[in-house]
Design a protein around this motif. Structure first.
Motif, PDB file in Angstrom:
ATOM      1  N   VAL A  67       0.866  -1.179   0.000  1.00 55.00           N
ATOM      2  CA  VAL A  67       0.000   0.000   0.000  1.00 55.00           C
ATOM      3  C   VAL A  67       0.900   1.225   0.000  1.00 55.00           C
ATOM      4  CG1 VAL A  67      -1.713   1.347   1.269  1.00 55.00           C
ATOM      5  CG2 VAL A  67      -1.901  -1.149   1.188  1.00 55.00           C
ATOM      6  N   ILE A  72      -3.295   0.331  -3.560  1.00 58.02           N
ATOM      7  CA  ILE A  72      -2.927  -1.053  -3.266  1.00 58.02           C
ATOM      8  C   ILE A  72      -2.326  -1.672  -4.516  1.00 58.02           C
ATOM      9  CG2 ILE A  72      -3.751  -3.316  -2.559  1.00 58.02           C
ATOM     10  CD1 ILE A  72      -6.125  -1.900  -1.227  1.00 58.02           C
ATOM     11  N   GLU A  87      -5.325  -1.078  -7.038  1.00 57.94           N
ATOM     12  CA  GLU A  87      -6.658  -0.696  -6.576  1.00 57.94           C
ATOM     13  C   GLU A  87      -6.519   0.542  -5.700  1.00 57.94           C
ATOM     14  OE1 GLU A  87     -10.434  -2.522  -3.982  1.00 57.94           O
ATOM     15  OE2 GLU A  87      -8.545  -3.614  -4.117  1.00 57.94           O
ATOM     16  N   LEU A  89      -7.619   2.476  -2.705  1.00 58.33           N
ATOM     17  CA  LEU A  89      -8.346   2.216  -1.470  1.00 58.33           C
ATOM     18  C   LEU A  89      -9.396   3.282  -1.213  1.00 58.33           C
ATOM     19  CD1 LEU A  89      -8.529   0.394   1.053  1.00 58.33           C
ATOM     20  CD2 LEU A  89      -6.847   1.884   2.127  1.00 58.33           C
ATOM     21  N   ASN A  90      -9.009   4.539  -1.372  1.00 53.69           N
ATOM     22  CA  ASN A  90      -9.922   5.664  -1.231  1.00 53.69           C
ATOM     23  C   ASN A  90      -9.246   6.887  -1.827  1.00 53.69           C
ATOM     24  OD1 ASN A  90     -11.424   7.967  -0.161  1.00 53.69           O
ATOM     25  ND2 ASN A  90     -12.404   6.518   1.219  1.00 53.69           N
ATOM     26  N   TYR A 135      -8.934   0.203   7.698  1.00 52.81           N
ATOM     27  CA  TYR A 135      -9.657  -0.451   6.608  1.00 52.81           C
ATOM     28  C   TYR A 135      -9.546  -1.965   6.753  1.00 52.81           C
ATOM     29  CZ  TYR A 135      -9.715   4.074   4.195  1.00 52.81           C
ATOM     30  OH  TYR A 135      -9.912   5.382   3.865  1.00 52.81           O
ATOM     31  N   ARG A 137     -10.967  -5.695   4.767  1.00 55.08           N
ATOM     32  CA  ARG A 137     -11.652  -6.317   3.639  1.00 55.08           C
ATOM     33  C   ARG A 137     -12.716  -7.276   4.158  1.00 55.08           C
ATOM     34  NH1 ARG A 137     -11.337  -4.921  -1.883  1.00 55.08           N
ATOM     35  NH2 ARG A 137     -11.830  -6.739  -3.162  1.00 55.08           N
ATOM     36  N   TRP A 142     -13.873  -3.132   0.761  1.00 53.01           N
ATOM     37  CA  TRP A 142     -13.123  -2.503   1.840  1.00 53.01           C
ATOM     38  C   TRP A 142     -14.075  -1.710   2.728  1.00 53.01           C
ATOM     39  CZ3 TRP A 142      -8.480  -3.853   3.255  1.00 53.01           C
ATOM     40  CH2 TRP A 142      -7.617  -4.438   2.314  1.00 53.01           C
ATOM     41  N   HIS A 144     -14.418   0.634   6.278  1.00 51.09           N
ATOM     42  CA  HIS A 144     -13.519   1.487   7.048  1.00 51.09           C
ATOM     43  C   HIS A 144     -14.136   1.855   8.393  1.00 51.09           C
ATOM     44  CE1 HIS A 144     -16.087   4.704   5.409  1.00 51.09           C
ATOM     45  NE2 HIS A 144     -15.669   5.438   6.424  1.00 51.09           N
TER      46      HIS A 144
END
Length: 246
Positions: A67, A72, A87, A89-90, A135, A137, A142, A144
């Motif tokens: 990360v 990710i 990916e 994450l946010n 976070y 999974r 995901w 949070h």
């Protein structure tokens, strides 16, 4: 070079290394071939890459993932030259604009419930108004948990069991020198004590004069985790915060 993480990415028994750069916005992965030979197997350029990286297995496939700045990068397996799927994450962690302080994060990964999937902890290392978030999974998505709504210039983030109750707690603290420039007046260093369910945390302030890149280690070998405190990036004094639970 801003962040360095060592791990055995291809599980061949040799430690490899990931390097994140601050100004060039790159992520490099070097495979160790032997003690004196390293091969760069990935050179990823992305303008949002900046600060904050850690490694851990996020999908329980046995291979450590990365990360970096909220992105990710999933490990492809034994052949590290293959594409590392990415990916976000946010986007809140990597959509910022402005000066050098944009997209600054602190990142820590820990498999808190021993299910083979590491959880991700994130905070903003340079700016104010960003939360401390965990976070996890769950069911393919995901989820949070906001641990605290805002920690300015959170330049320390570590996850350890400080009170030895079997649940992981969170160390987070403000970088005094940066927070002053942000016109902040709170420079707390806190341990957020897990209340036993990984969703509720109780904040315990342990220092009020800031911390920069704090590290956790059992320095005196008594079984509990202590804290190395460097107050700010201009400090000339160093401190040990001794855990006396043992």
């Amino acid at each position: 070079m801003k962040d360095v993480s060592f791990t055995d990415f291809d599980t061949d028994g040799k430690m490899d290394v990931a390097i994140l750069t601050f100004d060039e916005h790159t992520l490099s992965i070097f495979k160790q071939k032997d003690a004196d030979a390293w091969e760069r197997v990935q050179y990823i350029q992305n303008d949002v890459l900046h600060e904050g990286m850690d490694v851990g297995d996020l999908n329980n496939d046995g291979y450590p993932d990365i990360v970096a700045t909220g992105l990710i990068y999933y490990n492809p397996g034994t052949d590290l030259t293959k594409e590392w799927p990415v990916e976000n994450l946010n986007t809140m962690w990597n959509n910022q604009e402005g000066d050098w302080s944009r997209n600054g994060t602190k990142t820590f990964m820990r498999d808190i419930d021993q299910d083979g999937r590491a959880e991700i902890y994130l905070a903003h290392s340079e700016r104010a108004g960003y939360p401390l978030v965990a976070y996890k999974r769950m069911n393919g998505k995901w989820r949070h948990r906001v641990i605290k709504d805002s920690i300015a210039a959170c330049h320390t983030l570590q996850v350890y069991d400080f009170n030895m109750d079997g649940f992981y707690d969170i160390l987070a603290g403000v970088n005094f020198a940066r927070a002053v420039n942000l016109e902040q007046t709170n420079f707390d260093v806190s341990v957020f004590l897990n209340q036993g369910n990984y969703t509720d945390y109780k904040e315990m302030v342990i220092e009020k004069n800031g911390i920069y890149n704090g590290q956790v280690i059992d320095y005196d070998g008594d079984g509990d985790m202590d804290i190395f405190r460097y107050p700010n990036h201009e400090a000339t004094d160093f401190f040990i915060l001794e855990n006396t639970i043992q």
